[in-house]
Structures are given as structure tokens and as C-alpha cells.
Design an enzyme around this catalytic site. Structure first.
Site, PDB file in Angstrom:
ATOM      1  CD  GLU A 309      -2.898  -0.755   2.485  1.00 41.02           C
ATOM      2  OE1 GLU A 309      -4.518  -1.065   2.465  1.00 41.02           O
ATOM      3  OE2 GLU A 309      -2.260  -1.285   3.531  1.00 41.02           O
TER       4      GLU A 309
HETATM    5  C1  ACM Z   1      -2.103  -5.319   3.245  1.00 42.24           C
HETATM    6  O1  ACM Z   1      -3.512  -5.850   4.588  1.00 42.24           O
HETATM    7  N1  ACM Z   1      -2.323  -4.102   3.446  1.00 42.24           N
HETATM    8  C2  ACM Z   1      -1.387  -6.424   3.689  1.00 42.24           C
END
Ligand code: ACM
Length: 681
Positions: A309
Site C-alpha cells: 500500500e
Molecule cells: C495489507 O493488508 N495492507 C497487507
């Protein structure tokens, strides 16, 4: 006709065999005749290979056995041992991926025999033995049985996030005990994120000093936990999430960032923009030193660098970074992250570690040695395996999403996109990990958010792929859940304390009735339903924080309704049980309202309590109609008003209230639909 009856006869005979409360289900179980009684003289003799962790495990085994049976043990001399243990070899000093965990356990009325190629297998077999101990008319006993067992996947983990909420060592330790009880073998320790950096670094002390509010593990504590885990056959993999999810690093070391500081610890739920700057030399100089320090602290061969992310906003907004990307022919932020990961991988490899990252790290420029942990689905796991990368599945095993055990249980690493891999590609799927993200957990409710559901995931990763019977799973899950209490887990008891806190009274029976039939909203709905930024410093003391993620009562009631409807309403036993539940619920609001009114923590549950009572009344009325053989279609309802109002009730009560879902609503609606002459759904 005769044949059919005989068939049914033998079928029900097979089913009436005592259920072995084993979870995960072993690869092979053959039941024998009779049982081994557990007496106070129960003793263990160890021959063959031994090591300190085996000796300690045998002691722990005896302690848990004594606790589970309530019997003080006065072991007989070894010559009269009730359980003989023999391992061929000692386990590795640093536990390795794929180390032999197999064992054979034979129990006869005369004694038990546990053998394994490796002391690690003895650890697994002792847990199986403990699960087999049950109360019988003759006292505590283990049924005669021959078990040959080994895991399906070598990597069976639980990821615990200690950044969003700090989870102290004692809570982690009891969770390691629980993991060992269900044969999980990896603790993936998510040690840093935007909201906290949780390990002491002696090289870069501002990481923990400025990034943790004083809530971090010292290096001694880390070593202590790793030793504790090792004794239980569990590897510990640290995760330092970078280049995104890294705000807490930048509080003390803003020079690593991609945008000018100052930075402060993340105080709210969410993904932050802050990202480490991959274009500057000093970033890698820092990481060289930091990773060398952490690689020494954490002995496992694998090292997790996060990688998930990265939203790239800071990179896009920084002209220097943009110029760097242009000069290096990088077309996207993904290319820049791959450049970062390549550098990182070299540093990790120089420290004799294998790099592990979330599925965003998958990029053709990365060496095939890295391991990809998929949180986005089997598709990315399969894609990685096809390209030659090893992988782990976490998609479908997110405990924070409040799924039922059955839903997690149905997720298989080798299903969907991974089902069509070649045998060689298949071998690259190492297993999986459940994930306990910590936005909504505290030390108080951590256990109940992990257990018992995590045991269903443990079974998926250990047991043969064809072990999929959901009813059997739930029966055994309930037994495991009770067993975990002997290990000190608070997954059941914490709810009681929290309800007492909310109510401020000793008698919480009516509150318990409500708590028993609700579940927290699913997925990320709790975040979605809260409009304002959510502070991580706020107390988690609402009903939604106390209740179990999965309502056993609602599931059982739903099964009752199905049984009743499938019997064409002839199953009077089911009807009587439904009626007593519905009556309890109908009458509950009258008892609960006074309590709700006098507590700030409970006031938000007023509507939920009313809805439960109305649902009880509506369900009873539906049964009355069905009993009289009369359709409710044009009749009066529990509201003394047209059926349209009933429909409006279901629409209203179906919505989350106080972040909770009323789980008995759907089965009540089935009854109402059938009473109105409609299909149940
Ligand atoms: C995640 O859930 N960002 C690994």
C-alpha cells in the site's frame, strides 16, 4: 427396501462413533478399542534424541494435563510410564522452514507411544494427545487410536500487528501457546507501521524513543519471546514495513522521508502518505545498519520488509524524485518501489536472510528467492508461483474482517487461480498466515478476535485438503476453544469482564442474552460507518468490542430453523427449542432497558435490544401461524398492523446498529416468509 434400511443403519452407526476432538484433524486416524485411563500416576518416559525444548515441553504437557483434568499428578517411575516418547533426531537449533514435524501416536488401554523422526514432531504429537483427553463415565481417558500425522503446508502462521495497538509480551506469549496447541509454526510480528515503531534499536534509538510512545519491546524482550516461541516449535518472522506504512520511522529520522517533516506518530486509522525516499544514498546507508542489527536480533532465515500500500503521493509531489525516475527510465511509482526493493533485497541477502514481502513487491526485476505474501487473493499467489516465486496466502485469513470460522475455513491456498498450477509451481505455495490487524484490538480483546476462529485456519493449513466438513469443524472448534482456556487464553472470559464494566452491575444476564446474538459489522464497515477520523487512543469499551466475532447461538438457531423447515414443520423438538429462544429474546428488552439507560457505554444499544425483542415476538407469531396452518399473508402481525410494517421492521433491524449486526434476524425472517406463504429466502 431392506438394503436401504441396512445402509442407513450402518451409516448412523458410523456417525455415532465418539467424535475425536482433534483440531487440526490429523492426516490419518484409526480408532481402536477401549481407552487409556488418565490416572494421577500418569507418567512420561523419554528415550532417543532429546533437547532442552523437548524436556520443557514434556513438563508443560504434564502441567496442562493436570490443569485440564484438575488432577494433581504424582508420576509413577519411568519403568511404569503411561506415555513413551521417542524421537530419532534433535531439531535444528534455529527452526527451519520445512523441518520434519511428522509423528505417530498409538494409544491402547495399556499405554501410549509417541514416535517422531525429529523432536519437533514430538511437540506436535503431545498437543494431539492433550486434545484427545476427555471426561468419560470412567474418568479422564484417551480413546484407543493410531494416528499418523504430518502437515500439508510447511508454513502455517499468524501475523500479529502490534503497531496500531501495542500488544504486550504476556498477551503474545499466551497466543503462542494457543498457536502451538493447533500446530501453527510461524509468528509473523508486524513490528512497525504508521502508528508505532515497536522494537528497540540500539543503532537508531530515535526509532523507538520518538516512534512508540514508550510502548516497544526491548531487545532482551524480543529474545525472550523468540525463545518462548522456539520452545513451542514456532518461528518468529519480524516485519518492518517499508517504504510505505513508515510514518513512525520518520518521527525520529525525517531525513529518510520523501517530503519535508516534521512527522508525528499516526494517531488515526488509515493508510498514510508518508514514504521512505528510495532515491537517496543515505536511505540505504541507514537500512544497511538497521537491517544488520535486526538480522542479528531475529535468527529466522526469513525477513519481512512489508511493501504494501504505497500510495506514491509523496513521490509524485517531489520534483527531485520525479527527476530521478526520469533519469533512470522509470515509468511508474511501481518501478520506483521495485528499485527500492532490489536494493533492499541485496541488503537482506547480505545478512543471510530471505526477503519476504506483501504481494505488491512482486516485480520481474526481483530475484526468484523472495517470498510473496498475498493479501489480495489466490490470483496473485498463482501469478507469483508461475513466475517462479514462492508464496503464502493471507487473503481470506484476515481475522480483523470478522468473518465466520466457516468462511475462513472455505479458503484454500490451492483453490481458484492456484488450482491449475503445475506440480512444480504448486510446491512454491508454502502455506499461509492469518492476520490480526490491530485497529480494533487491545490487549483485552486480542484473544477473542483471534480465537477460536484461528484454529479453523490452522486446520486448513495442516490437514489434508479434503477435510472440509463444516459441522465437524464447528464441533471440534468448540472443544478446542474450551481447551485454550487451560492455557490461559481470555478469548471467552474477557467478554464477561467487559460486559460487567459496561453494565456496572453484577447481574448481566440480560446483557449476555443480547451479546450472544450480535456480531461486529464485517469487512471494513466499522471504519466506513464512522465518518470522522478514528482515534487509536480512544477506549475500545463498547459492546462491539466485547462480543465474539461469531455468534454460536445465532448459527445454532439458524440450523434449528432449517431443520424445522426441512422437516415440513414436523420436527416438534426443533420447534420447542426455537420457541424457548424466541421467548427469551422477546422478553429480554424489558429486563435490559433499565441497565442500558444507566450506562453511557450501553446507551447506544437501546435500538438493538428493542429489535431483538421484536424479532422474538415476530418469530413466535410466525410459528403460531404455521401451527394453525394459516397464512399470515393478510392477517394481523405482532405489530397489530399490516404486514408492510413487518417488512419495514426487517429492513430497519437489518442495518448495523452501534456497529453490530443482529444475527438471528435472517433465520426469524425465514420463518416469517414461510408463514406468509413465501419461500424462506
Ligand atoms: C495489507 O493488508 N495492507 C497487507
Amino acid at each position: 427396501m431392506m438394503t436401504v434400511i441396512l445402509c442407513l443403519g450402518s451409516l448412523s452407526e458410523a456417525q455415532s462413533q465418539p467424535q475425536l476432538n482433534l483440531m487440526p484433524m490429523p492426516a490419518s486416524v484409526q480408532t481402536g478399542t477401549g481407552q487409556l485411563l488418565i490416572k494421577q500416576s500418569f507418567s512420561v518416559q523419554v528415550t532417543g534424541a532429546r533437547d532442552a525444548s523437548l524436556d520443557e515441553e514434556v513438563q508443560r504437557f504434564q502441567t496442562v494435563l493436570s490443569r485440564k483434568t484438575g488432577m494433581p499428578l504424582y508420576p509413577a517411575p519411568p519403568a511404569f510410564a503411561s506415555l513413551l516418547i521417542h524421537a530419532e533426531h534433535r531439531r535444528e537449533v534455529v527452526q527451519k522452514l520445512g523441518e520434519d514435524e511428522s509423528y505417530e501416536l498409538t494409544v491402547t488401554p495399556g499405554g501410549a507411544n509417541l514416535r517422531a523422526p525429529n523432536t519437533l514432531g514430538i511437540l506436535r504429537g503431545l498437543q494431539t494427545f492433550l486434545q484427545l483427553v476427555q471426561i468419560t463415565p470412567d474418568g479422564f481417558a484417551v480413546p484407543a487410536v493410531t494416528i499418523k500425522d504430518q502437515p500439508r503446508f510447511p508454513w502455517r502462521g499468524t501475523m500479529i500487528d502490534v503497531s496500531r495497538h501495542f500488544i504486550p509480551l504476556d498477551v503474545l506469549k499466551r497466543n503462542l501457546d494457543a498457536m502451538a496447541a493447533v500446530k501453527m509454526n510461524v509468528l509473523h510480528w508486524h513490528l512497525s507501521d504508521d502508528q508505532g515503531f515497536r522494537v528497540e534499536s540500539k543503532k537508531f534509538p530515535k526509532l523507538q524513543e520518538m516512534g512508540s510512545d514508550g510502548m516497544y519491546y526491548t531487545q532482551d524482550e524480543v529474545r525472550d519471546l523468540i525463545g518462548y516461541a522456539r520452545d513451542r516449535g514456532i518461528r518468529v518472522i519480524p516485519e518492518f514495513d517499508m517504504p510505505g506504512h513508515a510514518t513512525s520511522w520518520l518521527v525520529g529520522y525525517p531525513e529518510l522521508a520523501s517530503a519535508p517533516g516534521p512527522y508525528s506518530i499516526g494517531r488515526t486509522i488509515g493508510v498514510y502518505d508518508a514514504a521512505i525516499d528510495p532515491t537517496q544514498e543515505r536511505t540505504y546507508k541507514f537500512l544497511e545498519e538497521f537491517i544488520a542489527e535486526m538480522a542479528k536480533l531475529f535468527p529466522d532465515e526469513y525477513f519481512h520488509i512489508g511493501g504494501d500500500e504505497v500510495n506514491g503521493k509523496q513521490w509524485s509531489a517531489n520534483p527531485k524524485i520525479q527527476a530521478f525516475m526520469q533519469a533512470h527510465g522509470m515509468k511508474s511509482n511501481q518501478d520506483l518501489q521495485a528499485y527500492f526493493n532490489e536494493h533492499l533485497e541485496k541488503i537482506v541477502a547480505k545478512n543471510h536472510k530471505i526477503m519476504l514481502g506483501w504481494d505488491e513487491v512482486l516485480h520481474p526485476d526481483l530475484p526468484k528467492t523472495i517470498v510473496v505474501q498475498s493479501w489480495r487473493g489466490q490470483a496473485s499467489l498463482a501469478a507469483a508461483a508461475k513466475q517462479g516465486y514462492s508464496g503464502l496466502l493471507s487473503y481470506g485469513y484476515y481475522l480483523d474482517l470478522m468473518w465466520s470460522a466457516a468462511r475462513h475455513y472455505a479458503v484454500d491456498p490451492m483453490a481458484d487461480a492456484a488450482a491449475n498450477l503445475t506440480p512444480e509451481e504448486t510446491k512454491r505455495i508454502l502455506g499461509g498466515e492469518s492476520c490480526m490487524w490491530a485497529e480494533w484490538v487491545t490487549p483485552e480483546n486480542e484473544d477473542s478476535h483471534i480465537w477460536p476462529r484461528n484454529a479453523a485456519i490452522a486446520e486448513r493449513l495442516w490437514s489434508p485438503q479434503n477435510v472440509t466438513d463444516v459441522d465437524s469443524m464447528y464441533t471440534r472448534l468448540n472443544a478446542v476453544s474450551l481447551d485454550l482456556e487451560w492455557l490461559g487464553l481470555t478469548h471467552r472470559s474477557a467478554r464477561e469482564q467487559m460486559l460487567h464494566r459496561m453494565a456496572g452491575t453484577a447481574d448481566i444476564s440480560a446483557l449476555r442474552v443480547l451479546a450472544d446474538v450480535v456480531e461486529p459489522v464485517k469487512e471494513y464497515n466499522r471504519e466506513d460507518l464512522t465518518k470522522a477520523p478514528i482515534s487509536l487512543q480512544a477506549p475500545l469499551t463498547s459492546l462491539v468490542d466485547a462480543v465474539y466475532p461469531e455468534s454460536d447461538i445465532a448459527r445454532q438457531f439458524n440450523n434449528l430453523v432449517d431443520r424445522f423447515l426441512q422437516s415440513w414443520r414436523q420436527d416438534k423438538g426443533a420447534e420447542a427449542q426455537m420457541r424457548s429462544w424466541l421467548t427469551l429474546w422477546r422478553d429480554n428488552d424489558g429486563k435490559l432497558q433499565p441497565l442500558l439507560g444507566q450506562s453511557l457505554l450501553l446507551r447506544e444499544d437501546l435500538l438493538l435490544s428493542q429489535n431483538l425483542s421484536v424479532a422474538g415476538a415476530v418469530g413466535l407469531q410466525a410459528l403460531d401461524y404455521l401451527d394453525k396452518g394459516q397464512s399470515a399473508d393478510n392477517s394481523q402481525t405482532a405489530f397489530d398492523s399490516p404486514r408492510a410494517q413487518e417488512t419495514a421492521f426487517f429492513a430497519q433491524a437489518d442495518k448495523p446498529s452501534a456497529n453490530l449486526l443482529l444475527m438471528i434476524l435472517a433465520p426469524v425472517q425465514k420463518l416469517v416468509n414461510v408463514s406468509a406463504g413465501s419461500p424462506p429466502h
